[in-house]
Motif scaffolding. Structure first.
Motif, PDB file in Angstrom:
ATOM      1  N   ILE A  57       0.839  -1.207   0.000  1.00 23.58           N
ATOM      2  CA  ILE A  57       0.000   0.000   0.000  1.00 23.58           C
ATOM      3  C   ILE A  57       0.869   1.251   0.000  1.00 23.58           C
ATOM      4  O   ILE A  57       0.613   2.215  -0.745  1.00 23.58           O
ATOM      5  CB  ILE A  57      -0.940  -0.012   1.217  1.00 23.58           C
ATOM      6  N   TYR A  58       1.924   1.275   0.838  1.00 25.79           N
ATOM      7  CA  TYR A  58       2.805   2.444   0.894  1.00 25.79           C
ATOM      8  C   TYR A  58       3.477   2.690  -0.459  1.00 25.79           C
ATOM      9  O   TYR A  58       3.618   3.843  -0.889  1.00 25.79           O
ATOM     10  CB  TYR A  58       3.873   2.246   1.967  1.00 25.79           C
ATOM     11  N   LEU A  59       3.896   1.612  -1.127  1.00 26.00           N
ATOM     12  CA  LEU A  59       4.534   1.769  -2.436  1.00 26.00           C
ATOM     13  C   LEU A  59       3.559   2.350  -3.457  1.00 26.00           C
ATOM     14  O   LEU A  59       3.916   3.225  -4.255  1.00 26.00           O
ATOM     15  CB  LEU A  59       5.066   0.420  -2.922  1.00 26.00           C
ATOM     16  N   MET A  60       2.324   1.872  -3.430  1.00 25.64           N
ATOM     17  CA  MET A  60       1.327   2.381  -4.375  1.00 25.64           C
ATOM     18  C   MET A  60       0.946   3.822  -4.075  1.00 25.64           C
ATOM     19  O   MET A  60       0.632   4.596  -4.983  1.00 25.64           O
ATOM     20  CB  MET A  60       0.091   1.477  -4.373  1.00 25.64           C
ATOM     21  N   LEU A  61       1.003   4.193  -2.793  1.00 26.26           N
ATOM     22  CA  LEU A  61       0.695   5.579  -2.439  1.00 26.26           C
ATOM     23  C   LEU A  61       1.735   6.549  -2.964  1.00 26.26           C
ATOM     24  O   LEU A  61       1.460   7.753  -3.096  1.00 26.26           O
ATOM     25  CB  LEU A  61       0.580   5.708  -0.913  1.00 26.26           C
ATOM     26  N   LEU A  62       2.950   6.048  -3.261  1.00 19.26           N
ATOM     27  CA  LEU A  62       3.970   6.913  -3.850  1.00 19.26           C
ATOM     28  C   LEU A  62       3.523   7.461  -5.201  1.00 19.26           C
ATOM     29  O   LEU A  62       4.023   8.498  -5.658  1.00 19.26           O
ATOM     30  CB  LEU A  62       5.281   6.138  -4.014  1.00 19.26           C
ATOM     31  N   VAL A  63       2.607   6.752  -5.853  1.00 19.96           N
ATOM     32  CA  VAL A  63       2.041   7.228  -7.123  1.00 19.96           C
ATOM     33  C   VAL A  63       0.702   7.906  -6.891  1.00 19.96           C
ATOM     34  O   VAL A  63       0.416   8.962  -7.466  1.00 19.96           O
ATOM     35  CB  VAL A  63       1.876   6.052  -8.109  1.00 19.96           C
ATOM     36  N   VAL A  64      -0.109   7.316  -6.029  1.00 19.96           N
ATOM     37  CA  VAL A  64      -1.476   7.809  -5.840  1.00 19.96           C
ATOM     38  C   VAL A  64      -1.485   9.211  -5.228  1.00 19.96           C
ATOM     39  O   VAL A  64      -2.172  10.122  -5.739  1.00 19.96           O
ATOM     40  CB  VAL A  64      -2.274   6.828  -4.959  1.00 19.96           C
TER      41      VAL A  64
END
Length: 345
Positions: free
Chosen positions: A46-53
Motif C-alpha cells: 500500500i505504501y509503495l502504491m501511495l507513492l504514485v497515488v
C-alpha cells in the motif's frame, strides 16, 4: 476551492469507513508470525502504491487550481506537446514500483505459503478441520478428541490445520493469526499457524456457502501448554464443561453421529413455500426432504466436546467424495449416509 476541499474530505471519510478504520482492525493487529508477515507485506504494498497515488491526487488538484480560467498569470502554451522529463517520471516511477511489487509478491507467496511448515523447536499440533453445514468440526487425531465451533492450542506451538469440507466450498479464516484457506469437498488443504501469546481470537467462514453460513463462527483459544493439557484431559473424561461452562459434553464422534450434524440449507419460509407449491412427485419428494432436514440455524451451533473420535473419520469424509473415482457408486454412498443420519435421529 472550498467545495473541492469538502469533497475530498468527504470521500476520504467515506473510504475510511468502508475500509473498517476505527472499528475491528484485526488485520493490522496480528498476534502471530504468519498474520504479522502478511500484514506487513500488505502495508508495504500500500505504501509503495501511495507513492504514485498521493502525488497524482495532489498534482490533479494543484493543476486545476493553477490553470483555472481566472488565473491570468499561468503559462499558456497551446503548441506544447512533449516533455522527456515528464515521460521519464510518469513511466519510470510506476515501472520501478511495479517491479518492486512483483518481487514482494513472489517472495511473500513463498515465505507465507500456507502449506509451508513453520520453523520451531516445538512439535507441531495437528488439527483436522471439517466445514460442515453450518458449523466447524475440529478433530485432534493425536489426542483422540473432537470439538465443534471451538479450537484450542498451546501458545508458541505450530499448528498444522488439515482442512476439508462435507458440503460446498467454504473458507477457514482466523484473521488475527493467519490468512484464509479454502475448504473443499474431496480435497485436503493445509494451513500452518502459530500464536505468539495466549488469547481468544475470532474465527469464521469468509466464503458465502449458503443461507446459514453466517452462523459458521468459532473461537480460537491460544492457551499455555499446561492449560491445553488440562483441557484435553477434561474433554477425554467428559468434563469439558469444567473448562468452558457454555460447552456441551458428548461421548463419541463416529460416522453415525457425524451424519446427524448436517443442518438444513433452507429457511423456514422457503420450506413452507416448497410444501405448498409441490405438485409433481419430484417436487413433493424435494419438499419432504427439505422438511426432514429442517431449516438452517438462526444462531451458531453450541460448542460441543467429544471425549473420543472414530479413527480416520477425517479421511473417510474425503474418501466419501472421492469414491466415484475408485469404482464406488456415489449415489449408493450418499444413500448410506442418509440412512445413518436417520438412525442417529
Amino acid at each position: 476551492m472550498r467545495q473541492t476541499i469538502l469533497a475530498v474530505l468527504s470521500l476520504s471519510t467515506l473510504a475510511a469507513l468502508l475500509t473498517g478504520c476505527g472499528g475491528d482492525m484485526v488485520l493490522l493487529n496480528s498476534k502471530g508470525p504468519v498474520a504479522s508477515g502478511q500484514s506487513n507485506l500488505m502495508m508495504t504494498a500500500i505504501y509503495l502504491m501511495l507513492l504514485v497515488v498521493i502525488p497524482s491526487i495532489i498534482m490533479a488538484l494543484w493543476f486545476g487550481w493553477k490553470y483555472r480560467a481566472s488565473n491570468k498569470d499561468a503559462d499558456y502554451k497551446p503548441t506544447w506537446a512533449h516533455s522527456t522529463a515528464i515521460e521519464i517520471v510518469v513511466w519510470g516511477i510506476p515501472v520501478i514500483i511495479i517491479g518492486i511489487l512483483a518481487y514482494l509478491t513472489w517472495w511473500g507467496s513463498h515465505q507465507y505459503d500456507p502449506y509451508r511448515p513453520l520453523d520451531s523447536e516445538k512439535k507441531p499440533l495437528t488439527v483436522q478441520v471439517i466445514a460442515e453445514q453450518f458449523k466447524w468440526i475440529f478433530i485432534y487425531p493425536e489426542q483422540q478428541i473432537a470439538t465443534i465451533n471451538e479450537v484450542r492450542f498451546p501458545e508458541k506451538t505450530p499448528v498444522n490445520f488439515q482442512i476439508t469440507s462435507n458440503f460446498t466450498m467454504n473458507s477457514f479464516f482466523i484473521p488475527a493469526l493467519s490468512g484464509q484457506v479454502y475448504a473443499m469437498a474431496g480435497m485436503k488443504t493445509q494451513l500452518h499457524m502459530l500464536a505468539d501469546n495466549v488469547g481468544t481470537y475470532r474465527g469464521f467462514s469468509s466464503n458465502y456457502s449458503g443461507y446459514g453460513f453466517t452462523q459458521m463462527r468459532f473461537k480460537a483459544h491460544s492457551v499455555t501448554e499446561a492449560e491445553f493439557t488440562n483441557w484435553v484431559d477434561a474433554v477425554k473424561a467428559g468434563k469439558g464443561t469444567s473448562i468452558n461452562p457454555e460447552a456441551v459434553d458428548k461421548p463419541v464422534l463416529d460416522k453415525a453421529v457425524f451424519a446427524t450434524l448436517k443442518d438444513g440449507d433452507r429457511s423456514k419460509h422457503q420450506i413452507e413455500a416448497m410444501v405448498n407449491n409441490a405438485h409433481t412427485a419430484k417436487e413433493k419428494e424435494a419438499a419432504e426432504k427439505a422438511e426432514r432436514l429442517g431449516p438452517f440455524p438462526t444462531k451458531p451451533y453450541p460448542v460441543t466436546y467429544y471425549s473420543s473420535v472414530e479413527p480416520n473419520l477425517f479421511d473417510s469424509v474425503i474418501n466419501h467424495y472421492m469414491g466415484n473415482y475408485h469404482g464406488v457408486d456415489h449415489d449408493a454412498a450418499h444413500a448410506d449416509a442418509e440412512h445413518a443420519a436417520s438412525v442417529g435421529e
